[in-house]
Design a protein around this motif. Structure first.
Motif, PDB file in Angstrom:
ATOM      1  N   ASN A 111       0.958  -1.086   0.205  1.00 13.93           N
ATOM      2  CA  ASN A 111      -0.045  -0.125  -0.157  1.00 13.93           C
ATOM      3  C   ASN A 111       0.912   1.218  -0.180  1.00 13.93           C
ATOM      4  N   ALA A 112       2.019   1.365   0.759  1.00 14.71           N
ATOM      5  CA  ALA A 112       2.843   2.421   0.889  1.00 14.71           C
ATOM      6  C   ALA A 112       3.485   2.830  -0.557  1.00 14.71           C
ATOM      7  N   VAL A 113       4.031   1.702  -1.104  1.00 18.49           N
ATOM      8  CA  VAL A 113       4.708   1.624  -2.187  1.00 18.49           C
ATOM      9  C   VAL A 113       3.521   2.399  -3.327  1.00 18.49           C
ATOM     10  N   GLU A 114       2.403   1.958  -3.463  1.00 14.92           N
ATOM     11  CA  GLU A 114       1.365   2.438  -4.351  1.00 14.92           C
ATOM     12  C   GLU A 114       1.156   3.817  -4.044  1.00 14.92           C
ATOM     13  N   VAL A 115       1.136   4.351  -2.756  1.00 13.55           N
ATOM     14  CA  VAL A 115       0.880   5.743  -2.563  1.00 13.55           C
ATOM     15  C   VAL A 115       1.744   6.818  -2.956  1.00 13.55           C
ATOM     16  N   LEU A 116       3.187   6.199  -2.803  1.00 12.39           N
ATOM     17  CA  LEU A 116       4.210   6.962  -3.016  1.00 12.39           C
ATOM     18  C   LEU A 116       4.688   7.247  -4.521  1.00 12.39           C
ATOM     19  N   GLN A 117       4.200   6.451  -5.244  1.00 11.70           N
ATOM     20  CA  GLN A 117       4.709   6.559  -6.688  1.00 11.70           C
ATOM     21  C   GLN A 117       4.471   7.838  -7.477  1.00 11.70           C
ATOM     22  N   PRO A 118       3.219   8.662  -7.094  1.00 10.26           N
ATOM     23  CA  PRO A 118       3.151  10.087  -7.537  1.00 10.26           C
ATOM     24  C   PRO A 118       3.752  11.226  -6.817  1.00 10.26           C
ATOM     25  N   CYS A 119       4.548  10.743  -5.783  1.00  8.41           N
ATOM     26  CA  CYS A 119       4.995  11.781  -4.727  1.00  8.41           C
ATOM     27  C   CYS A 119       6.439  12.141  -5.005  1.00  8.41           C
ATOM     28  N   ALA A 120       6.534  13.536  -4.615  1.00  4.74           N
ATOM     29  CA  ALA A 120       7.918  14.051  -4.784  1.00  4.74           C
ATOM     30  C   ALA A 120       9.175  13.376  -3.868  1.00  4.74           C
ATOM     31  N   ARG A 121       8.571  13.133  -2.501  1.00 10.63           N
ATOM     32  CA  ARG A 121       9.475  12.479  -1.257  1.00 10.63           C
ATOM     33  C   ARG A 121       8.790  11.179  -1.370  1.00 10.63           C
ATOM     34  N   ARG A 122       9.633  10.152  -1.569  1.00  8.41           N
ATOM     35  CA  ARG A 122       9.358   8.840  -1.629  1.00  8.41           C
ATOM     36  C   ARG A 122      10.148   7.978  -0.494  1.00  8.41           C
ATOM     37  N   GLU A 123       9.814   7.838   0.638  1.00  9.20           N
ATOM     38  CA  GLU A 123      10.361   7.248   1.615  1.00  9.20           C
ATOM     39  C   GLU A 123       9.630   6.202   2.541  1.00  9.20           C
ATOM     40  N   ILE A 124       9.937   5.082   2.713  1.00  8.68           N
ATOM     41  CA  ILE A 124       9.374   3.839   3.606  1.00  8.68           C
ATOM     42  C   ILE A 124      10.051   3.631   4.770  1.00  8.68           C
ATOM     43  N   THR A 125       9.593   3.558   5.854  1.00  9.59           N
ATOM     44  CA  THR A 125      10.380   3.311   7.129  1.00  9.59           C
ATOM     45  C   THR A 125       9.633   2.035   7.667  1.00  9.59           C
ATOM     46  N   VAL A 126      10.329   0.894   7.873  1.00  8.90           N
ATOM     47  CA  VAL A 126       9.766  -0.274   8.696  1.00  8.90           C
ATOM     48  C   VAL A 126      10.449  -0.602   9.571  1.00  8.90           C
ATOM     49  N   GLN A 127       9.746  -0.441  10.990  1.00  5.50           N
ATOM     50  CA  GLN A 127      10.377  -0.468  12.202  1.00  5.50           C
ATOM     51  C   GLN A 127       9.837  -1.485  13.203  1.00  5.50           C
ATOM     52  N   THR A 128      10.603  -2.221  14.024  1.00  2.00           N
ATOM     53  CA  THR A 128      10.109  -3.033  15.176  1.00  2.00           C
ATOM     54  C   THR A 128      10.782  -2.623  16.312  1.00  2.00           C
ATOM     55  N   ALA A 129      10.026  -2.756  17.399  1.00  2.00           N
ATOM     56  CA  ALA A 129      10.190  -2.438  18.658  1.00  2.00           C
ATOM     57  C   ALA A 129       9.282  -3.072  19.883  1.00  2.00           C
ATOM     58  N   ALA A 130       9.936  -2.980  20.936  1.00  2.00           N
ATOM     59  CA  ALA A 130       9.043  -3.638  22.091  1.00  2.00           C
ATOM     60  C   ALA A 130       8.196  -2.519  22.854  1.00  2.00           C
ATOM     61  N   SER A 131       6.997  -2.668  23.027  1.00  2.00           N
ATOM     62  CA  SER A 131       6.011  -1.539  23.641  1.00  2.00           C
ATOM     63  C   SER A 131       5.033  -2.154  24.526  1.00  2.00           C
ATOM     64  N   GLU A 132       5.144  -1.869  25.720  1.00  2.00           N
ATOM     65  CA  GLU A 132       4.142  -2.303  26.689  1.00  2.00           C
ATOM     66  C   GLU A 132       3.992  -3.639  26.870  1.00  2.00           C
ATOM     67  N   GLY A 133       5.015  -4.398  26.672  1.00  2.00           N
ATOM     68  CA  GLY A 133       5.044  -5.974  26.752  1.00  2.00           C
ATOM     69  C   GLY A 133       4.501  -6.568  25.575  1.00  2.00           C
ATOM     70  N   PHE A 134       4.541  -5.840  24.485  1.00  2.00           N
ATOM     71  CA  PHE A 134       4.100  -6.345  23.099  1.00  2.00           C
ATOM     72  C   PHE A 134       5.142  -5.903  22.172  1.00  2.00           C
ATOM     73  N   ALA A 135       5.359  -6.877  21.125  1.00  2.00           N
ATOM     74  CA  ALA A 135       6.156  -6.453  19.588  1.00  2.00           C
ATOM     75  C   ALA A 135       5.314  -5.340  19.055  1.00  2.00           C
ATOM     76  N   GLU A 136       5.864  -4.461  18.563  1.00  2.00           N
ATOM     77  CA  GLU A 136       5.221  -3.442  17.714  1.00  2.00           C
ATOM     78  C   GLU A 136       6.043  -3.165  16.602  1.00  2.00           C
ATOM     79  N   ILE A 137       5.087  -3.312  15.451  1.00  2.00           N
ATOM     80  CA  ILE A 137       5.764  -3.213  14.065  1.00  2.00           C
ATOM     81  C   ILE A 137       4.854  -2.030  13.181  1.00  2.00           C
ATOM     82  N   THR A 138       5.769  -1.024  12.804  1.00  2.00           N
ATOM     83  CA  THR A 138       5.443   0.021  12.240  1.00  2.00           C
ATOM     84  C   THR A 138       5.697   0.101  10.682  1.00  2.00           C
ATOM     85  N   VAL A 139       4.747   0.498   9.795  1.00  2.00           N
ATOM     86  CA  VAL A 139       5.112   0.801   8.631  1.00  2.00           C
ATOM     87  C   VAL A 139       4.683   2.001   8.036  1.00  2.00           C
ATOM     88  N   ALA A 140       5.686   3.197   7.974  1.00  2.00           N
ATOM     89  CA  ALA A 140       5.416   4.568   7.790  1.00  2.00           C
ATOM     90  C   ALA A 140       5.728   5.007   6.449  1.00  2.00           C
TER      91      ALA A 140
END
Length: 489
Positions: A389-418
């Protein structure tokens, strides 16, 4: 004639020294003084050895019939202590007053600098070839190996010392081995390029006889009147294995997508199955009532009711059969998984082709995360969906960056795609995970709904943070796997 010799003597660009007994300078030309940094007149009567750095050179310069002279390179010094390399030519002349030696000296500092630069470049080139991750092999116009890098040794399993002078064709399986020399001869004769300067995927052969795919780039150079070819070789075995694994993963993800879609189809399919089941119940009840009447003339109607019930049963069976085919691979189960590996595999698959659009991807994966309890394929389906979804959204944009992140948060594993895309309007953002809501013109609006169902079935949660023109970040959580002893219990 003497005047001609004198004119030549004075016009020479090199320093000329006439040396008498004991190494005493008797005459010099005009170039001698600047060469040694001393006035011409001040040189007369000086010891020539004063201007030589090596005592052995000083001893050899005294005129004597035991030293016929010759050409050599030595180190000289000026009066101010500056040292420089010089090429000297010595000639002995027998005169009535004793042996005399003529020395012509030429400052070769520039030549030395050039030679040292070339040597440094050669050393640098050797170092680059020795440390290059790709194999580098240099051959001559006859296919003989001139250089075999350390990476080539590791790749092909042959020691470099044993390969020098051998034909490059021994690194190829048949039929390429017997045809290689004819390829090279054809190129030298016609100039037709098939690999040289183009590059292609070919097959190599290791020392143990196994064949493997390689990417070959060949460059051509002329050195010292000799035609040489440098081959840069990359082993594609791991890449092709990774591609095979990604294809297998893709197949699993597609299957999970079918399973998820099945959930969306449940209400419609339940309605389809409910119709024939209701009809069966009605026909059977009608037949029971007709039989209870005990009248022989009603038997054909009983038979017709049972026949119709059978037809509806067959219809229901057909629907169920289609469902069984759709979920042919059966149930999946949750087990401890390495989250970062799981994320990298899915994101890599989702990013296929992203480079073509100039999209820059950053992975920020937290180290030493405990394993998560997850159905690997289902969770990777979520990551695949969010990244695509992120790849498709960024195609017409001037700035094209995706960050994929993992972390521990409040006793859970958290995955972020920004992403740095245009963001999502508030009125749509609140409904993003509802069925049939989509920001895509041709989207069905089921992807994020399926993602939510998968995440929630794992005991996690998923949400989105976004604003117009500020990008979008999807985050979801997964539970960490319990300790092994708990699982064993």
């Amino acid at each position: 004639m003497e005047r001609i010799y004198r004119a030549v003597f004075e016009a020479a660009a090199d320093g000329i020294f006439v040396i008498g007994a004991g190494g005493v300078i008797r005459f010099v030309n005009q170039a001698a003084g600047p060469l040694l940094g001393v006035a011409d007149a001040a040189l007369i009567g000086r010891q020539i050895g004063d201007f030589f750095c090596d005592p052995d050179d000083q001893a050899a310069l005294a005129p004597t019939d035991r030293h016929p002279g010759g050409r050599r390179e030595i180190m000289m010094r000026r009066d101010d202590g500056y040292r420089f390399p010089a090429e000297i030519v010595l000639r002995d002349v027998m005169r009535e007053d004793g042996p005399t030696r003529v020395m012509i000296a030429h400052d070769i500092s520039a030549r030395h600098a050039t030679r040292e630069m070339l040597l440094a470049r050669e050393e640098l080139l050797r170092a680059i070839i020795a440390t290059a991750p790709e194999a580098v092999i240099v051959i001559d116009a006859h296919g003989r190996i001139m250089s075999f890098s350390a990476a080539a040794e590791r790749m092909f399993g042959h020691p470099a010392a044993a390969m020098l002078g051998r034909n490059i064709s021994m690194l190829m399986p048949e039929p390429y081995r017997r045809e290689h020399d004819s390829y090279l001869a054809r190129y030298l004769e016609t100039g037709e390029k098939r690999i040289i300067g183009i590059g292609r995927i070919v097959v190599g052969e290791r020392a143990d006889g196994t064949s493997f795919p390689i990417e070959l780039q060949v460059g051509e150079v002329e050195a010292g009147g000799q035609r040489l070819f440098a081959g840069f070789i990359r082993d594609l075995s791991e890449q092709q294995e990774a591609e095979r694994r990604l294809q297998d993963l893709h197949g699993k993800l597609l299957h999970t997508s079918r399973l998820s879609t099945l959930g969306r189809m449940a209400s419609t399919l339940a309605h389809e199955i409910n119709q024939p089941l209701t009809a069966i119940a009605n026909y059977v009840e009608a037949g029971r009532q007709l039989l209870a009447a005990g009248r022989a003339e009603l038997l054909p109607r009983v038979a017709d009711a049972l026949s119709r019930a059978g037809e509806q049963a067959a219809r229901a069976g057909s629907i169920i059969q289609r469902l069984r085919g759709f979920v042919a691979r059966g149930e999946n189960e949750k087990k401890p998984e390495d989250l970062n590996t799981l994320v990298e595999e899915a994101a890599t698959l989702a990013l296929v082709g992203a480079r073509e659009f100039g999209i820059r991807v950053t992975f920020a994966l937290a180290p030493d995360l405990p394993p998560v309890l997850a159905d690997r394929v289902q969770v990777q389906q979520v990551i695949l969906n969010l990244v695509r979804n992120a790849v498709e959204v960024l195609q017409p944009c001037a700035r094209r960056e995706i960050t994929v992140q993992t972390a521990a948060s409040e006793g859970f594993a958290e995955i972020t795609v920004a992403d740095t895309g245009p963001g999502i309007a508030p009125e749509i953002r609140d409904q993003m995970f509802s069925p049939f809501v989509s920001t895509k013109r041709d989207g069905m609006g089921l992807g994020l709904s399926i993602c939510r169902e998968i995440v929630e079935s794992h005991g996690g949660r998923i949400d989105v943070a976004s604003a117009p023109e500020s990008g979008t970040a999807f985050r979801f959580t997964l539970a960490f796997a319990p300790p092994m002893e708990t699982l064993d219990d």
